[in-house]
Scaffold this active site. Structure first.
Site, mmCIF file in Angstrom:
data_model
loop_
_atom_site.group_PDB
_atom_site.id
_atom_site.type_symbol
_atom_site.label_atom_id
_atom_site.label_comp_id
_atom_site.label_asym_id
_atom_site.label_seq_id
_atom_site.Cartn_x
_atom_site.Cartn_y
_atom_site.Cartn_z
ATOM 1 N N LYS A 172 0.849 -1.210 0.000
ATOM 2 C CA LYS A 172 0.000 0.000 0.000
ATOM 3 C C LYS A 172 0.877 1.249 0.000
ATOM 4 O O LYS A 172 0.634 2.202 -0.751
ATOM 5 C CB LYS A 172 -0.903 -0.021 1.244
ATOM 6 C CG LYS A 172 -1.995 1.034 1.198
ATOM 7 C CD LYS A 172 -2.679 1.186 2.522
ATOM 8 C CE LYS A 172 -3.839 0.242 2.697
ATOM 9 N NZ LYS A 172 -4.527 0.456 3.994
ATOM 10 N N GLU A 188 -13.937 11.047 13.267
ATOM 11 C CA GLU A 188 -14.035 11.454 11.869
ATOM 12 C C GLU A 188 -15.483 11.322 11.415
ATOM 13 O O GLU A 188 -16.137 10.333 11.687
ATOM 14 C CB GLU A 188 -13.144 10.515 11.037
ATOM 15 C CG GLU A 188 -13.027 10.909 9.609
ATOM 16 C CD GLU A 188 -12.673 12.378 9.458
ATOM 17 O OE1 GLU A 188 -11.534 12.725 9.764
ATOM 18 O OE2 GLU A 188 -13.548 13.177 9.041
ATOM 19 N N ASN A 207 -23.680 8.284 14.026
ATOM 20 C CA ASN A 207 -23.906 7.206 13.055
ATOM 21 C C ASN A 207 -25.188 6.431 13.363
ATOM 22 O O ASN A 207 -25.926 6.038 12.457
ATOM 23 C CB ASN A 207 -22.699 6.258 13.019
ATOM 24 C CG ASN A 207 -21.619 6.758 12.067
ATOM 25 O OD1 ASN A 207 -21.728 7.859 11.530
ATOM 26 N ND2 ASN A 207 -20.586 5.970 11.857
ATOM 27 N N PHE A 261 -30.634 12.013 4.328
ATOM 28 C CA PHE A 261 -30.703 10.653 4.888
ATOM 29 C C PHE A 261 -32.138 10.169 5.071
ATOM 30 O O PHE A 261 -32.471 9.468 6.011
ATOM 31 C CB PHE A 261 -29.876 10.539 6.179
ATOM 32 C CG PHE A 261 -28.427 10.311 5.838
ATOM 33 C CD1 PHE A 261 -27.697 11.298 5.213
ATOM 34 C CD2 PHE A 261 -27.816 9.088 6.074
ATOM 35 C CE1 PHE A 261 -26.381 11.093 4.826
ATOM 36 C CE2 PHE A 261 -26.502 8.869 5.691
ATOM 37 C CZ PHE A 261 -25.783 9.880 5.069
ATOM 38 N N ALA A 278 -35.318 6.234 0.799
ATOM 39 C CA ALA A 278 -35.707 4.841 1.058
ATOM 40 C C ALA A 278 -35.055 3.930 0.020
ATOM 41 O O ALA A 278 -34.685 4.364 -1.063
ATOM 42 C CB ALA A 278 -37.220 4.730 0.994
ATOM 43 N N GLY A 304 -25.481 0.174 4.167
ATOM 44 C CA GLY A 304 -24.371 -0.782 4.255
ATOM 45 C C GLY A 304 -23.087 -0.020 4.472
ATOM 46 O O GLY A 304 -23.096 1.095 4.997
ATOM 47 N N CYS A 341 -19.159 1.315 7.984
ATOM 48 C CA CYS A 341 -19.393 2.087 9.211
ATOM 49 C C CYS A 341 -20.742 1.823 9.881
ATOM 50 O O CYS A 341 -20.790 1.355 11.012
ATOM 51 C CB CYS A 341 -19.237 3.565 8.906
ATOM 52 S SG CYS A 341 -17.620 3.931 8.225
ATOM 53 N N LYS A 389 -21.578 -1.806 11.345
ATOM 54 C CA LYS A 389 -20.592 -2.152 12.382
ATOM 55 C C LYS A 389 -20.733 -1.239 13.601
ATOM 56 O O LYS A 389 -20.765 -1.706 14.738
ATOM 57 C CB LYS A 389 -19.203 -2.016 11.755
ATOM 58 C CG LYS A 389 -18.041 -2.035 12.695
ATOM 59 C CD LYS A 389 -16.734 -1.960 11.930
ATOM 60 C CE LYS A 389 -16.326 -0.566 11.508
ATOM 61 N NZ LYS A 389 -15.766 0.293 12.547
ATOM 62 N N ARG A 406 -17.797 -3.254 1.087
ATOM 63 C CA ARG A 406 -17.958 -3.866 2.405
ATOM 64 C C ARG A 406 -19.403 -3.683 2.896
ATOM 65 O O ARG A 406 -19.948 -2.599 2.849
ATOM 66 C CB ARG A 406 -16.956 -3.252 3.392
ATOM 67 C CG ARG A 406 -15.529 -3.659 3.062
ATOM 68 C CD ARG A 406 -14.529 -2.951 3.938
ATOM 69 N NE ARG A 406 -14.499 -1.524 3.705
ATOM 70 C CZ ARG A 406 -13.732 -0.674 4.384
ATOM 71 N NH1 ARG A 406 -12.953 -1.116 5.330
ATOM 72 N NH2 ARG A 406 -13.761 0.616 4.121
#
Ligand code: UGA
Length: 484
Positions: free
Chosen positions: A44, A166, A223, A264, A267, A272, A275, A278, A342
């Site tokens: 990386k 963040e 979140n 936000f 619909a 997913g 963030c 999880k 992810r």
């Protein structure tokens, strides 16, 4: 202020160069700071050093090019070296989840041990990765334990811990870094506060200074709240569908109330990414550990999980048998503007449909490489296509699973010609129903059913604003600019 390198400005180390770390490092470089970006993945580092970003993020390649030529960015795969050379250490390593939902903090602990062993001067250790509340306490304890105090119990140097969560969104990371809505810093000493304020004051945004635990919880709560908004509107979408209302208009009607806000409230097939799912589980785990009832959040998660079966049910209702049916899939990333797959609901649907024996031809503008890695092509069952048109060729249905703006602008007449059966199931309410229906498609979406729309006739003196229709004589809504 001097650091141990002799420079007149404290040097920054960003430890972990993933979706948060790399934009953060480049952002500080752009703002004029000297930054050492460290990651123990040597390939990386080599990639970044050659000017190539390891993932897709709009604007990141340009920022990287500028960072590399500025002379202020140094890259290292030795975390030790970066720690020794810098004063402010941003911890940006991954915090994946365990099966229990608990955050796996082993990468954070490993970094902290390295810091402890290299405490060659004052260090401010800043949690940037999303970590559960009380992580800072463990960081302090670990540094104190591992930093080898002398005979009198004195550490080789002083250190502080801070939380600076963040809030950047993938796909908008650069914009978020330079124009944040707010910066939250959780500190417990004046020295830590001063250093962080020095970094962020030039951005001209509100800086909220709190204690560390409050800053940690703020990130989780933000979140969790945004996830709640999405599950709420998805529940409303089901309600709209049941009674014949349009969820986009409901969302707008609600969102124009500034206490609610229009963002936000889209619909679809659910949230997913690395963030929300999880962090929601980690927050619930924290509640469980401390005896706080997080039933509300459990339901947010349940609603989200049910979006996949909801979509598949709709698809069945639209096309009948799935076994052997050839379908085009537009979108694999967890949202538009990223190559990140992810916890992508799109991928989850693809896997479910493959399990049902469907034959899929898939496309995504950015996430094909990552998807091929995760789900290799299977002749006749799963084929990766270089365009939406190639994917649609001969298809008996077209599924929209990621809200890429470019899919809105497809040539629907051409697609109609290419497909065997012109059915679209739009899991993101991305397309304009009028446009695709006018092109001859049968169109199904998530809660924007127009089946029971009363015939209001053409608006007379009224107007059409976005999706709001008013007719003469009725009160008009305030004019507003609508999000795309
Ligand atoms: C999210 C937060 O928005 C950031 O503030 C936070 O910093 C970040 O997590 C993080 O914790 O690192 P991100 O995961 O990049 O950012 O993506 P979002 O734009 O928040 O979208 C998350 C998911 O919700 C996506 O699958 C998206 O398609 C979905 N979504 C979003 C909806 O289904 N409906 C909406 O109205 C909005």
């Amino acid at each position: 202020m001097n650091d141990n390198t002799g420079s007149d400005k404290p040097r920054i180390a960003v430890l972990g160069l993933g979706h948060v770390g790399l934009p953060t490092a480049l952002g500080f470089v752009e703002m004029g700071w000297e930054v050492i970006g460290a990651d123990d993945d040597a390939s990386k580092i080599a990639m970044i050093q050659s000017g190539q970003s390891p993932f897709y993020e709009p604007g990141l390649d340009d920022l990287l090019a500028r960072g590399l030529t500025s002379g202020r960015l140094k890259l290292a795969h030795s975390v030790e070296g970066a720690v020794r050379e810098a004063t402010i250490l941003f911890v940006c390593v991954g915090t994946p989840q365990k099966d229990s939902g608990e955050a796996d903090l082993s990468q954070v602990e490993a970094i902290v041990r390295v810091v402890a062993r290299n405490l060659n001067g004052y260090k401010l250790i800043v949690e940037k990765s999303t970590v559960p509340a009380i992580t800072a306490r463990w960081i302090k304890k670990t540094v104190a334990r591992c930093a080898k105090p002398d005979d009198k119990g004195k550490l080789p140097a002083e250190f502080d811990v801070a939380s600076n969560p963040e809030f950047l969104q993938e796909g908008r990371a650069i914009e978020n870094i330079f124009h944040p809505d707010r910066v939250v810093v959780g500190v417990e000493t004046g020295r830590a506060r001063e250093l962080l304020e020095q970094l962020y004051q030039p951005l001209g945004c509100p800086i909220l200074v709190t204690n560390i635990c409050t800053a940690e919880i703020t990130k989780h709560a933000a979140n969790a709240f945004l996830s709640t908004k999405i599950s709420f509107i998805n529940m409303v979408a089901d309600m709209c569908e049941a009674v014949g209302a349009d969820v986009s208009q409901v969302a707008l009607g609600m969102g124009l109330d500034p206490r609610i806000g229009t963002q936000f409230l889209s619909a679809g097939i659910g949230f997913g990414g690395y963030c929300f799912p999880k962090d929601l589980r980690a927050f619930m785990y924290l509640g469980y550990e401390h005896g706080v009832d997080c039933g509300l959040l459990r339901e947010v998660e349940n609603i989200n999980l049910r979006r996949i079966e909801r979509f598949v049910k709709k698809l069945r209702e639209a096309v009948w048998v799935l076994q052997g049916k050839q379908m085009a899939v537009l979108g694999l990333a967890f949202k538009g503007g990223t190559d990140d797959i992810r916890e992508s609901p799109a991928l989850c649907i693809v896997k479910t449909l493959l399990g049902e024996g469907a034959r899929l031809r898939v496309h995504d503008p950015q996430a094909m490489t990552a998807s091929q890695h995760e789900m290799p092509a299977q002749a006749g069952r799963l084929e990766y296509c270089s365009s939406a048109y190639e994917a649609a060729n001969g298809a008996q249905a077209l599924l929209v699973l990621t809200p890429w703006q470019e899919y809105r602008e497809l040539d629907w007449a051409r697609l109609h010609e290419l497909m065997e059966v012109p059915v679209i199931v739009d899991g993101r309410n991305l397309l304009d129903p009028n446009v695709v229906r006018a092109a001859g498609f049968e169109y199904v979406d998530m809660g924007r059913s127009h089946a029971m729309e009363p015939d209001l006739g053409e608006p007379k003196l009224g107007f059409i604003l976005g999706e709001i229709r008013t007719v003469e004589g009725r009160e008009q809504p305030p004019s507003c600019s609508l999000e795309p």
